[in-house]
Design a protein around this motif. Structure first.
Motif, PDB file in Angstrom:
ATOM      1  N   GLY A   1      12.792 -14.691 -15.050  1.00  0.00           N
ATOM      2  CA  GLY A   1      11.745 -14.421 -14.070  1.00  0.00           C
ATOM      3  C   GLY A   1      10.615 -13.696 -14.738  1.00  0.00           C
ATOM      4  N   GLY A   2      10.332 -12.482 -14.317  1.00  0.00           N
ATOM      5  CA  GLY A   2       9.250 -11.720 -14.917  1.00  0.00           C
ATOM      6  C   GLY A   2       7.959 -11.951 -14.176  1.00  0.00           C
ATOM      7  N   SER A   3       6.940 -11.250 -14.592  1.00  0.00           N
ATOM      8  CA  SER A   3       5.662 -11.295 -13.905  1.00  0.00           C
ATOM      9  C   SER A   3       4.659 -12.071 -14.723  1.00  0.00           C
ATOM     10  CB  SER A   3       5.150  -9.874 -13.663  1.00  0.00           C
ATOM     11  OG  SER A   3       3.843  -9.893 -13.195  1.00  0.00           O
ATOM     12  N   ALA A   4       4.457 -13.343 -14.382  1.00  0.00           N
ATOM     13  CA  ALA A   4       3.473 -14.149 -15.089  1.00  0.00           C
ATOM     14  C   ALA A   4       2.112 -14.035 -14.435  1.00  0.00           C
ATOM     15  CB  ALA A   4       3.915 -15.614 -15.111  1.00  0.00           C
ATOM     16  N   THR A   5       2.014 -13.358 -13.290  1.00  0.00           N
ATOM     17  CA  THR A   5       0.755 -13.304 -12.572  1.00  0.00           C
ATOM     18  C   THR A   5       0.353 -11.867 -12.278  1.00  0.00           C
ATOM     19  OG1 THR A   5       1.941 -13.537 -10.483  1.00  0.00           O
ATOM     20  CG2 THR A   5       1.100 -15.550 -11.502  1.00  0.00           C
ATOM     21  N   SER A   6       0.620 -10.940 -13.206  1.00  0.00           N
ATOM     22  CA  SER A   6       0.234  -9.558 -13.009  1.00  0.00           C
ATOM     23  C   SER A   6      -1.278  -9.459 -12.906  1.00  0.00           C
ATOM     24  CB  SER A   6       0.704  -8.697 -14.181  1.00  0.00           C
ATOM     25  OG  SER A   6       2.101  -8.711 -14.250  1.00  0.00           O
ATOM     26  N   PRO A   7      -1.782  -8.523 -12.099  1.00  0.00           N
ATOM     27  CA  PRO A   7      -3.228  -8.407 -11.970  1.00  0.00           C
ATOM     28  C   PRO A   7      -3.861  -7.983 -13.279  1.00  0.00           C
ATOM     29  CG  PRO A   7      -2.127  -6.556 -10.917  1.00  0.00           C
ATOM     30  CD  PRO A   7      -1.058  -7.528 -11.327  1.00  0.00           C
ATOM     31  N   ASP A   8      -5.041  -8.528 -13.553  1.00  0.00           N
ATOM     32  CA  ASP A   8      -5.760  -8.207 -14.772  1.00  0.00           C
ATOM     33  C   ASP A   8      -6.721  -7.066 -14.482  1.00  0.00           C
ATOM     34  OD1 ASP A   8      -6.996  -8.188 -17.211  1.00  0.00           O
ATOM     35  OD2 ASP A   8      -8.319  -9.860 -16.740  1.00  0.00           O
ATOM     36  N   VAL A   9      -6.483  -5.903 -15.080  1.00  0.00           N
ATOM     37  CA  VAL A   9      -7.356  -4.763 -14.850  1.00  0.00           C
ATOM     38  C   VAL A   9      -8.350  -4.582 -15.988  1.00  0.00           C
ATOM     39  CG1 VAL A   9      -5.666  -3.557 -13.436  1.00  0.00           C
ATOM     40  CG2 VAL A   9      -5.696  -3.148 -15.887  1.00  0.00           C
ATOM     41  N   SER A  10      -8.339  -5.470 -16.970  1.00  0.00           N
ATOM     42  CA  SER A  10      -9.238  -5.319 -18.110  1.00  0.00           C
ATOM     43  C   SER A  10     -10.634  -5.809 -17.798  1.00  0.00           C
ATOM     44  CB  SER A  10      -8.698  -6.099 -19.313  1.00  0.00           C
ATOM     45  OG  SER A  10      -8.828  -7.495 -19.082  1.00  0.00           O
ATOM     46  N   GLY A  11     -10.782  -6.640 -16.774  1.00  0.00           N
ATOM     47  CA  GLY A  11     -12.077  -7.223 -16.477  1.00  0.00           C
ATOM     48  C   GLY A  11     -12.334  -8.484 -17.278  1.00  0.00           C
ATOM     49  N   ASN A  12     -11.459  -8.838 -18.212  1.00  0.00           N
ATOM     50  CA  ASN A  12     -11.617 -10.048 -19.012  1.00  0.00           C
ATOM     51  C   ASN A  12     -10.311 -10.819 -18.980  1.00  0.00           C
ATOM     52  OD1 ASN A  12     -11.981 -12.044 -20.905  1.00  0.00           O
ATOM     53  ND2 ASN A  12     -12.866 -10.714 -22.462  1.00  0.00           N
ATOM     54  N   PRO A  13     -10.230 -11.854 -18.129  1.00  0.00           N
ATOM     55  CA  PRO A  13      -8.967 -12.590 -18.010  1.00  0.00           C
ATOM     56  C   PRO A  13      -8.508 -13.249 -19.304  1.00  0.00           C
ATOM     57  CG  PRO A  13     -10.724 -13.674 -16.780  1.00  0.00           C
ATOM     58  CD  PRO A  13     -11.267 -12.365 -17.243  1.00  0.00           C
ATOM     59  N   ARG A  14      -9.431 -13.488 -20.242  1.00  0.00           N
ATOM     60  CA  ARG A  14      -9.029 -14.083 -21.528  1.00  0.00           C
ATOM     61  C   ARG A  14      -8.121 -13.146 -22.313  1.00  0.00           C
ATOM     62  NH1 ARG A  14     -10.513 -17.818 -24.545  1.00  0.00           N
ATOM     63  NH2 ARG A  14     -11.024 -16.607 -26.389  1.00  0.00           N
ATOM     64  N   GLN A  15      -8.193 -11.850 -22.043  1.00  0.00           N
ATOM     65  CA  GLN A  15      -7.414 -10.878 -22.799  1.00  0.00           C
ATOM     66  C   GLN A  15      -6.078 -10.561 -22.144  1.00  0.00           C
ATOM     67  OE1 GLN A  15     -10.173  -7.653 -23.224  1.00  0.00           O
ATOM     68  NE2 GLN A  15     -11.329  -8.700 -24.816  1.00  0.00           N
ATOM     69  N   GLY A  16      -5.745 -11.253 -21.068  1.00  0.00           N
ATOM     70  CA  GLY A  16      -4.459 -11.064 -20.419  1.00  0.00           C
ATOM     71  C   GLY A  16      -4.435  -9.860 -19.506  1.00  0.00           C
ATOM     72  N   PRO A  17      -3.330  -9.674 -18.769  1.00  0.00           N
ATOM     73  CA  PRO A  17      -3.221  -8.567 -17.823  1.00  0.00           C
ATOM     74  C   PRO A  17      -3.385  -7.213 -18.494  1.00  0.00           C
ATOM     75  CG  PRO A  17      -1.187  -9.874 -17.860  1.00  0.00           C
ATOM     76  CD  PRO A  17      -2.124 -10.488 -18.832  1.00  0.00           C
ATOM     77  N   GLY A  18      -4.257  -6.390 -17.934  1.00  0.00           N
ATOM     78  CA  GLY A  18      -4.480  -5.059 -18.500  1.00  0.00           C
ATOM     79  C   GLY A  18      -5.129  -5.087 -19.870  1.00  0.00           C
ATOM     80  N   GLY A  19      -5.678  -6.234 -20.284  1.00  0.00           N
ATOM     81  CA  GLY A  19      -6.280  -6.350 -21.608  1.00  0.00           C
ATOM     82  C   GLY A  19      -5.260  -6.312 -22.718  1.00  0.00           C
ATOM     83  N   VAL A  20      -4.034  -6.756 -22.427  1.00  0.00           N
ATOM     84  CA  VAL A  20      -2.932  -6.650 -23.384  1.00  0.00           C
ATOM     85  C   VAL A  20      -3.229  -7.348 -24.716  1.00  0.00           C
ATOM     86  CG1 VAL A  20      -1.636  -8.685 -22.566  1.00  0.00           C
ATOM     87  CG2 VAL A  20      -0.406  -6.746 -23.588  1.00  0.00           C
ATOM     88  N   TYR A  21      -4.073  -8.399 -24.687  1.00  0.00           N
ATOM     89  CA  TYR A  21      -4.409  -9.116 -25.917  1.00  0.00           C
ATOM     90  C   TYR A  21      -5.816  -8.787 -26.423  1.00  0.00           C
ATOM     91  CZ  TYR A  21      -0.176 -11.851 -25.135  1.00  0.00           C
ATOM     92  OH  TYR A  21       1.125 -12.243 -24.962  1.00  0.00           O
ATOM     93  N   ALA A  22      -6.386  -7.666 -25.988  1.00  0.00           N
ATOM     94  CA  ALA A  22      -7.757  -7.305 -26.368  1.00  0.00           C
ATOM     95  C   ALA A  22      -7.911  -7.090 -27.874  1.00  0.00           C
ATOM     96  CB  ALA A  22      -8.204  -6.057 -25.612  1.00  0.00           C
TER      97      ALA A  22
END
Length: 202
Positions: A32-53
């Motif tokens: 399972g897991g969360s594949a649709t967590s909200p993105d708080v980074s403001g840049n969806p290209r960087q993943g949820p919370g800017g994890v890939y920034a």
């Protein structure tokens, strides 16, 4: 020849992206897991919370690396526990102990158990060299360092600290493991990769 290889890799990437979709919950599949967590980074290209920034936008072949990372594991932080549960329980114990014993060391599972589709994608992208990877049975894990803001970053010093923590935890639990940072013949070595030594314990 190099152009032909690059063309084949780009074609395989296109097929993989079409087959999975950019927002597919690939690593979330095992538990399972969360594949649709909200993105708080403001840049969806960087993943949820800017994890890939902190991941470079393009790889050495000019491919859209951010799209590849989001396809591979759309939410590595949110999917961490599900990916941990999908591992061989012996390997999962080592990863848990390394994390518990080193609270200042932040890491996340970038890749754990892989189904056939994931492994084919890894080979097509050049992220793996074999269809018979120990990831297929949950006997391998790729651990990605996180910075203080919870962003993935591939820093050699952080990877060495993770490797030392895993080696210590494995030794204390009596579990033989192999670290990709010591593999020979693999480009730049696979510093994120850890696997159980054969024969695999159950």
């Amino acid at each position: 020849m190099a152009r032909i290889v690059l063309s084949i890799r780009l074609w395989a990437l296109g097929i993989a992206l079409l087959g999975c979709g950019l927002d597919a919950g690939i690593q979330a599949e095992p538990g399972g897991g969360s594949a649709t967590s909200p993105d708080v980074s403001g840049n969806p290209r960087q993943g949820p919370g800017g994890v890939y920034a902190r991941v470079p936008a393009r790889d050495e072949f000019g491919r859209d690396q951010l799209a590849m990372f989001r396809t591979w594991n759309p939410d590595p932080v949110g999917n961490h526990e599900a990916n941990l549960r999908a591992l061989n329980p012996v390997l999962a114990r080592v990863v848990r102990k390394a994390g518990a014993d080193n609270s200042d060391l932040r890491f996340v599972i970038g890749s754990g158990w892989r189904n056939g589709r994931l492994q084919r994608m890894a080979v097509a992208w050049g992220w793996s060299r074999t269809q018979g990877s120990p990831h297929r049975r949950g006997n391998a894990v790729d651990l990605w360092p996180l910075d203080r803001e919870g962003r993935v970053f591939f820093d050699r010093q952080a990877q060495n600290r993770i490797a030392a923590a895993l080696a210590k935890a494995a030794a204390e639990l009596g579990v033989p493991i192999r670290w990709g940072g010591r593999f020979h013949g693999f480009k730049d070595m696979d510093r994120s990769h850890f696997e159980l030594a054969r024969p695999y314990p159950e």
